[in-house]
Design a protein around this motif. Structure first.
Motif, PDB file in Angstrom:
ATOM      1  N   MET A  64       0.814  -1.212   0.000  1.00  0.00           N
ATOM      2  CA  MET A  64       0.000   0.000   0.000  1.00  0.00           C
ATOM      3  C   MET A  64       0.848   1.263   0.000  1.00  0.00           C
ATOM      4  SD  MET A  64      -2.993  -0.973  -0.474  1.00  0.00           S
ATOM      5  CE  MET A  64      -3.848   0.582  -0.233  1.00  0.00           C
ATOM      6  N   TRP A  65       2.021   1.222   0.592  1.00  0.00           N
ATOM      7  CA  TRP A  65       2.916   2.377   0.510  1.00  0.00           C
ATOM      8  C   TRP A  65       3.231   2.686  -0.951  1.00  0.00           C
ATOM      9  CZ3 TRP A  65       5.614   5.857   3.720  1.00  0.00           C
ATOM     10  CH2 TRP A  65       6.683   6.519   3.119  1.00  0.00           C
ATOM     11  N   ASN A  66       3.624   1.664  -1.708  1.00  0.00           N
ATOM     12  CA  ASN A  66       3.972   1.872  -3.113  1.00  0.00           C
ATOM     13  C   ASN A  66       2.757   2.200  -3.967  1.00  0.00           C
ATOM     14  OD1 ASN A  66       6.697   1.431  -2.702  1.00  0.00           O
ATOM     15  ND2 ASN A  66       6.647  -0.715  -3.298  1.00  0.00           N
ATOM     16  N   TRP A  67       1.664   1.456  -3.766  1.00  0.00           N
ATOM     17  CA  TRP A  67       0.490   1.640  -4.622  1.00  0.00           C
ATOM     18  C   TRP A  67      -0.174   2.992  -4.391  1.00  0.00           C
ATOM     19  CZ3 TRP A  67      -4.988   1.774  -3.917  1.00  0.00           C
ATOM     20  CH2 TRP A  67      -5.725   1.607  -5.098  1.00  0.00           C
ATOM     21  N   MET A  68      -0.337   3.386  -3.152  1.00  0.00           N
ATOM     22  CA  MET A  68      -0.918   4.701  -2.860  1.00  0.00           C
ATOM     23  C   MET A  68      -0.035   5.817  -3.410  1.00  0.00           C
ATOM     24  SD  MET A  68      -3.857   4.681  -1.169  1.00  0.00           S
ATOM     25  CE  MET A  68      -3.857   6.241  -0.286  1.00  0.00           C
ATOM     26  N   GLN A  69       1.268   5.638  -3.267  1.00  0.00           N
ATOM     27  CA  GLN A  69       2.206   6.650  -3.726  1.00  0.00           C
ATOM     28  C   GLN A  69       2.140   6.843  -5.239  1.00  0.00           C
ATOM     29  OE1 GLN A  69       6.960   7.663  -3.011  1.00  0.00           O
ATOM     30  NE2 GLN A  69       6.198   5.614  -2.683  1.00  0.00           N
ATOM     31  N   GLY A  70       2.232   5.739  -5.971  1.00  0.00           N
ATOM     32  CA  GLY A  70       2.301   5.858  -7.418  1.00  0.00           C
ATOM     33  C   GLY A  70       0.970   5.901  -8.117  1.00  0.00           C
ATOM     34  N   SER A  71       0.001   5.082  -7.671  1.00  0.00           N
ATOM     35  CA  SER A  71      -1.243   4.921  -8.416  1.00  0.00           C
ATOM     36  C   SER A  71      -2.358   5.833  -7.949  1.00  0.00           C
ATOM     37  CB  SER A  71      -1.707   3.457  -8.337  1.00  0.00           C
ATOM     38  OG  SER A  71      -0.705   2.608  -8.838  1.00  0.00           O
ATOM     39  N   PHE A  72      -2.339   6.221  -6.679  1.00  0.00           N
ATOM     40  CA  PHE A  72      -3.371   7.135  -6.184  1.00  0.00           C
ATOM     41  C   PHE A  72      -2.906   8.586  -6.247  1.00  0.00           C
ATOM     42  CE2 PHE A  72      -5.709   9.517  -2.967  1.00  0.00           C
ATOM     43  CZ  PHE A  72      -7.018   9.164  -3.275  1.00  0.00           C
ATOM     44  N   PHE A  73      -1.746   8.879  -5.672  1.00  0.00           N
ATOM     45  CA  PHE A  73      -1.261  10.263  -5.633  1.00  0.00           C
ATOM     46  C   PHE A  73      -0.466  10.654  -6.877  1.00  0.00           C
ATOM     47  CE2 PHE A  73      -1.748   9.441  -1.010  1.00  0.00           C
ATOM     48  CZ  PHE A  73      -2.613  10.483  -0.715  1.00  0.00           C
ATOM     49  N   GLY A  74      -0.043   9.691  -7.677  1.00  0.00           N
ATOM     50  CA  GLY A  74       0.706  10.013  -8.891  1.00  0.00           C
ATOM     51  C   GLY A  74       2.129  10.458  -8.636  1.00  0.00           C
ATOM     52  N   ILE A  75       2.715  10.024  -7.516  1.00  0.00           N
ATOM     53  CA  ILE A  75       4.078  10.391  -7.151  1.00  0.00           C
ATOM     54  C   ILE A  75       5.038   9.306  -7.638  1.00  0.00           C
ATOM     55  CG2 ILE A  75       5.620  10.864  -5.192  1.00  0.00           C
ATOM     56  CD1 ILE A  75       3.140  11.691  -3.601  1.00  0.00           C
ATOM     57  N   GLU A  76       6.247   9.724  -7.989  1.00  0.00           N
ATOM     58  CA  GLU A  76       7.262   8.749  -8.383  1.00  0.00           C
ATOM     59  C   GLU A  76       7.498   7.748  -7.246  1.00  0.00           C
ATOM     60  OE1 GLU A  76       8.204  12.772 -10.214  1.00  0.00           O
ATOM     61  OE2 GLU A  76       7.672  12.006  -8.222  1.00  0.00           O
ATOM     62  N   VAL A  77       7.637   6.485  -7.589  1.00  0.00           N
ATOM     63  CA  VAL A  77       7.909   5.443  -6.599  1.00  0.00           C
ATOM     64  C   VAL A  77       9.371   5.043  -6.723  1.00  0.00           C
ATOM     65  CG1 VAL A  77       7.283   3.147  -5.756  1.00  0.00           C
ATOM     66  CG2 VAL A  77       5.533   4.623  -6.766  1.00  0.00           C
ATOM     67  N   SER A  78      10.180   5.519  -5.795  1.00  0.00           N
ATOM     68  CA  SER A  78      11.633   5.271  -5.852  1.00  0.00           C
ATOM     69  C   SER A  78      12.192   5.688  -7.204  1.00  0.00           C
ATOM     70  CB  SER A  78      11.945   3.797  -5.565  1.00  0.00           C
ATOM     71  OG  SER A  78      11.476   3.418  -4.298  1.00  0.00           O
ATOM     72  N   GLY A  79      11.705   6.826  -7.712  1.00  0.00           N
ATOM     73  CA  GLY A  79      12.176   7.360  -8.979  1.00  0.00           C
ATOM     74  C   GLY A  79      11.496   6.800 -10.209  1.00  0.00           C
ATOM     75  N   LEU A  80      10.611   5.802 -10.048  1.00  0.00           N
ATOM     76  CA  LEU A  80       9.973   5.138 -11.186  1.00  0.00           C
ATOM     77  C   LEU A  80       8.597   5.741 -11.474  1.00  0.00           C
ATOM     78  CD1 LEU A  80      10.839   1.441 -10.252  1.00  0.00           C
ATOM     79  CD2 LEU A  80      12.115   2.981 -11.761  1.00  0.00           C
ATOM     80  N   THR A  81       8.301   5.937 -12.736  1.00  0.00           N
ATOM     81  CA  THR A  81       7.003   6.495 -13.136  1.00  0.00           C
ATOM     82  C   THR A  81       6.263   5.613 -14.136  1.00  0.00           C
ATOM     83  OG1 THR A  81       8.067   7.776 -14.912  1.00  0.00           O
ATOM     84  CG2 THR A  81       7.786   8.874 -12.778  1.00  0.00           C
ATOM     85  N   SER A  82       6.910   4.549 -14.626  1.00  0.00           N
ATOM     86  CA  SER A  82       6.331   3.754 -15.709  1.00  0.00           C
ATOM     87  C   SER A  82       5.286   2.756 -15.239  1.00  0.00           C
ATOM     88  CB  SER A  82       7.446   3.001 -16.453  1.00  0.00           C
ATOM     89  OG  SER A  82       8.138   2.137 -15.556  1.00  0.00           O
ATOM     90  N   ILE A  83       5.238   2.464 -13.934  1.00  0.00           N
ATOM     91  CA  ILE A  83       4.321   1.430 -13.448  1.00  0.00           C
ATOM     92  C   ILE A  83       2.889   1.934 -13.408  1.00  0.00           C
ATOM     93  CG2 ILE A  83       3.764  -0.084 -11.510  1.00  0.00           C
ATOM     94  CD1 ILE A  83       6.749  -0.070 -10.816  1.00  0.00           C
TER      95      ILE A  83
END
Length: 296
Positions: A204-223
């Motif tokens: 949930m840390w990764n999914w909320m960060q990248g998929s809900f808030f649209g923030i880079e996840v450890s520098g990654l944006t392609s997921i």
């Protein structure tokens, strides 16, 4: 670790060789490619961890913490809540100080957003499961049984930070926060003595960060190709992490430290008695009876 590297490399070569032979070429960096990579790493992590426990310490596979124990579902759901709450707290701090703003991603369209949320959830789920099986699996657990849990936390957390050094935009600050995340995950594992709680947190840390808030996840944006929200990062870098994401900002440092203290000191979860016995020092002797059932 050597066995894990060798087995995962052989499995990966075999899997991709078979795919090429039948004319299937997963797009590098695409969801199918990332999910397959995660599965090919998760399998050996669980297999080697289970075999080490069995042949080096006489432990059943369930000692690894990946089996369906009595509290597995409640631990997983609590982990999801803890991971989402911790990430959201860090985001809220950055937003309160004007570093981050968010808008609904209206340009993407509902179908694209729902598809992205679902596919990225699978990618993050497999990736988080693999990393937890490796870093909070047998290596951490065998040190814990030897009465050296804090040494294991330190070693595995530093290693966890080191493997993220190659990510886009990685900094000294992001590495420190990733090490703190490793400590956060390790404390969470020791709280429940299974991998379900910590898997939910990581996912949930990764999914909320990248998929809900649209923030880079450890520098990654392609997921997360079409996140629910679009991030507007106004900086400064020490606050929001900019191109690496908030994992390189002070807000993550604060959120991770506070969440670690809450998980450690508050009675929010507890381990099964069996799992506590199997992962504590001294390790129990396990007798294997002829029927194949395992008893303490």
């Amino acid at each position: 670790m050597v066995a894990f590297i060798l087995v995962s490399a052989v499995l990966s070569l075999a899997a991709y060789g078979i795919l090429l032979a039948i004319g299937v070429r997963p797009e590098r960096g695409g969801p199918a490619f990332l999910i397959l990579n995660g599965i090919l790493a998760l399998g050996p992590a669980l297999l080697i961890g289970g075999l080490c426990g069995r042949f080096l310490e006489g432990l059943p596979y369930r000692a690894l913490g990946a089996s369906l124990t009595k509290r597995w579902l409640s631990h997983f759901l609590l982990g999801c809540i803890a991971g989402a709450a911790t990430l959201s707290f860090g985001v809220a701090i950055a937003a309160a100080f004007g570093g981050l703003k968010f808008n609904y991603d209206a340009d993407a369209g509902t179908t694209a957003i729902v598809t992205s949320l679902a596919m990225s959830f699978l990618v993050f789920a497999v990736a988080a499961a693999f990393e937890e099986a490796l870093f909070r699996g047998y290596v951490l657990q065998t040190f814990s049984r030897a009465g050296l849990a804090w040494l294991a936390i330190l070693l595995t957390s530093i290693f966890f930070g080191a493997v993220h050094l190659g990510n886009p935009g990685a900094t000294v600050f992001s590495t420190i926060n990733t090490i703190l995340a490793g400590i956060w995950f390790s404390i969470a594992y020791l709280k429940t003595r299974d991998l379900w709680f910590v898997w939910g947190m990581h996912l949930m840390w990764n999914w909320m960060q990248g998929s809900f808030f649209g923030i880079e996840v450890s520098g990654l944006t392609s997921i997360s190709t079409s996140p629910f929200l679009k991030e507007i990062d106004k900086g400064p870098a020490w606050l929001t992490g900019t191109t690496y994401g908030i994992e390189a900002g002070i807000v993550s440092t604060i959120a991770l430290i506070l969440s670690t203290l809450v998980i450690h000191f508050l009675p929010i979860a507890r381990p099964d008695h069996e799992m506590l016995a199997l992962t504590s020092e001294p390790a129990p002797e396990v007798a294997i009876i002829e029927s194949g059932n395992e008893v303490n």
